[in-house]
Design a protein around this motif. Structure first.
Motif, short mmCIF file in Angstrom:
data_model
loop_
_atom_site.label_atom_id
_atom_site.label_comp_id
_atom_site.label_asym_id
_atom_site.label_seq_id
_atom_site.Cartn_x
_atom_site.Cartn_y
_atom_site.Cartn_z
N ASP A 30 -11.03 -2.44 -16.55
CA ASP A 30 -9.80 -2.88 -15.91
C ASP A 30 -8.81 -3.31 -16.98
OD1 ASP A 30 -8.01 -3.51 -13.92
OD2 ASP A 30 -8.99 -5.38 -13.35
N GLY A 31 -7.56 -3.20 -16.67
CA GLY A 31 -6.51 -3.63 -17.60
C GLY A 31 -5.16 -3.47 -16.95
N ILE A 32 -4.15 -3.96 -17.64
CA ILE A 32 -2.76 -3.84 -17.20
C ILE A 32 -2.14 -2.69 -17.98
CG2 ILE A 32 -0.56 -5.03 -16.90
CD1 ILE A 32 -2.98 -6.28 -15.37
N LEU A 33 -1.67 -1.69 -17.25
CA LEU A 33 -1.16 -0.48 -17.87
C LEU A 33 0.28 -0.20 -17.45
CD1 LEU A 33 -4.22 1.84 -17.13
CD2 LEU A 33 -3.83 0.49 -19.19
N GLY A 34 0.90 0.66 -18.21
CA GLY A 34 2.22 1.16 -17.84
C GLY A 34 2.10 2.33 -16.88
N GLN A 50 4.83 8.13 -9.10
CA GLN A 50 6.07 7.56 -8.58
C GLN A 50 6.08 7.57 -7.05
OE1 GLN A 50 8.57 10.11 -10.90
NE2 GLN A 50 8.92 8.54 -12.46
N ARG A 51 5.54 8.63 -6.45
CA ARG A 51 5.45 8.70 -4.99
C ARG A 51 4.49 7.63 -4.48
NH1 ARG A 51 1.89 11.65 -2.02
NH2 ARG A 51 1.41 12.96 -3.80
N TYR A 52 3.36 7.44 -5.16
CA TYR A 52 2.42 6.38 -4.77
C TYR A 52 3.10 5.01 -4.79
CZ TYR A 52 -1.74 9.44 -5.22
OH TYR A 52 -2.69 10.40 -5.08
N LEU A 53 3.89 4.76 -5.83
CA LEU A 53 4.57 3.47 -5.92
C LEU A 53 5.57 3.29 -4.79
CD1 LEU A 53 4.91 3.44 -9.77
CD2 LEU A 53 3.71 1.69 -8.43
N LYS A 54 6.21 4.37 -4.39
CA LYS A 54 7.17 4.29 -3.28
C LYS A 54 6.49 3.98 -1.95
CE LYS A 54 10.81 7.27 -5.03
NZ LYS A 54 11.52 8.55 -4.86
N ILE A 55 5.24 4.43 -1.78
CA ILE A 55 4.57 4.22 -0.50
C ILE A 55 3.64 3.00 -0.52
CG2 ILE A 55 4.80 6.60 0.24
CD1 ILE A 55 1.80 6.98 -0.35
N GLY A 56 3.62 2.27 -1.63
CA GLY A 56 2.91 1.00 -1.58
C GLY A 56 1.87 0.69 -2.62
N PRO A 58 0.21 -1.07 -5.37
CA PRO A 58 0.60 -2.39 -5.89
C PRO A 58 0.91 -2.38 -7.39
CG PRO A 58 -1.74 -2.34 -5.38
CD PRO A 58 -1.18 -1.03 -4.94
N ALA A 59 1.95 -3.09 -7.76
CA ALA A 59 2.33 -3.23 -9.16
C ALA A 59 2.56 -4.71 -9.46
CB ALA A 59 3.60 -2.44 -9.45
N ILE A 60 2.18 -5.12 -10.64
CA ILE A 60 2.40 -6.50 -11.06
C ILE A 60 3.88 -6.71 -11.32
CG2 ILE A 60 1.96 -8.16 -12.92
CD1 ILE A 60 -0.83 -6.81 -13.17
N ARG A 61 4.49 -5.72 -11.99
CA ARG A 61 5.93 -5.79 -12.27
C ARG A 61 6.51 -4.39 -12.11
NH1 ARG A 61 7.91 -7.43 -18.10
NH2 ARG A 61 7.90 -5.22 -18.43
N ARG A 62 7.56 -4.31 -11.34
CA ARG A 62 8.21 -3.03 -11.11
C ARG A 62 9.08 -2.67 -12.30
NH1 ARG A 62 6.78 -1.54 -6.48
NH2 ARG A 62 8.29 0.04 -5.92
N GLY A 66 15.26 -0.40 -18.62
CA GLY A 66 14.84 -1.31 -19.68
C GLY A 66 13.60 -2.14 -19.37
N ARG A 67 12.98 -1.90 -18.22
CA ARG A 67 11.77 -2.64 -17.85
C ARG A 67 10.61 -1.67 -17.65
NH1 ARG A 67 12.27 -6.86 -13.19
NH2 ARG A 67 10.18 -7.21 -13.95
N LEU A 68 9.49 -2.03 -18.23
CA LEU A 68 8.29 -1.21 -18.07
C LEU A 68 7.51 -1.62 -16.83
CD1 LEU A 68 7.01 -1.24 -21.76
CD2 LEU A 68 8.33 0.54 -20.62
N TRP A 69 6.88 -0.64 -16.20
CA TRP A 69 5.98 -0.92 -15.10
C TRP A 69 4.75 -1.63 -15.65
CZ3 TRP A 69 6.59 -0.15 -9.93
CH2 TRP A 69 7.65 0.65 -9.53
N ARG A 70 4.17 -2.52 -14.88
CA ARG A 70 2.91 -3.17 -15.21
C ARG A 70 2.03 -3.05 -13.97
NH1 ARG A 70 2.57 -2.05 -19.64
NH2 ARG A 70 3.82 -2.99 -21.23
N ILE A 71 0.92 -2.32 -14.13
CA ILE A 71 0.05 -2.00 -13.00
C ILE A 71 -1.39 -2.32 -13.39
CG2 ILE A 71 -0.76 -0.13 -11.50
CD1 ILE A 71 1.95 1.31 -12.32
N ARG A 72 -2.08 -3.04 -12.52
CA ARG A 72 -3.49 -3.33 -12.77
C ARG A 72 -4.29 -2.10 -12.36
NH1 ARG A 72 -7.44 -7.70 -9.87
NH2 ARG A 72 -9.28 -7.14 -11.11
N LEU A 73 -5.08 -1.57 -13.29
CA LEU A 73 -5.82 -0.34 -13.04
C LEU A 73 -6.76 -0.48 -11.85
CD1 LEU A 73 -6.51 2.55 -13.72
CD2 LEU A 73 -8.13 1.70 -15.43
#
Length: 106
Positions: A30-34, A50-56, A58-62, A66-73
């Protein structure tokens, strides 16, 4: 169950339940990834991610300008496995209904 939640953000408790039900494979940590690294870990393309993110998904930070995505694997993996399971179940229900209808027509 899952699709009703897909269009809203999942709570921490819901994410934890998904992770418990669909844990990461033993060969993955597990880890926090872009965005790109998460797509690679899940074995999907960037447009699919990107489609998955649009339909829900979960992301730690959108991400954004200038902002990176942060997603828990673990959360992304569990969310995707639940999505796949629900699609399989839905297809089975449709096939069962078609079979029942075909029997009635004969």
């Amino acid at each position: 169950m899952f699709w009703s939640k897909a269009m809203k953000e999942l709570t921490e408790a819901e994410i934890d339940q998904l992770i418990e039900h669909y844990p990461l494979p033993d060969d993955r940590d597990d880890g926090i990834l872009g965005l790109a690294d998460t797509a690679l870990a899940l074995g999907v393309s960037l447009p699919t991610m990107q489609r998955y993110l649009k339909i829900g998904l979960p992301a730690i930070r959108r991400g954004g300008i200038g902002r990176l995505w942060r997603i828990r694997l673990a959360a992304a993996w569990a969310w995707r496995q639940a999505l796949i399971a629900e699609r399989v179940e839905s297809k089975a229900k449709v096939q069962k209904a078609r079979s029942a209808l075909a029997c009635r027509i004969r």
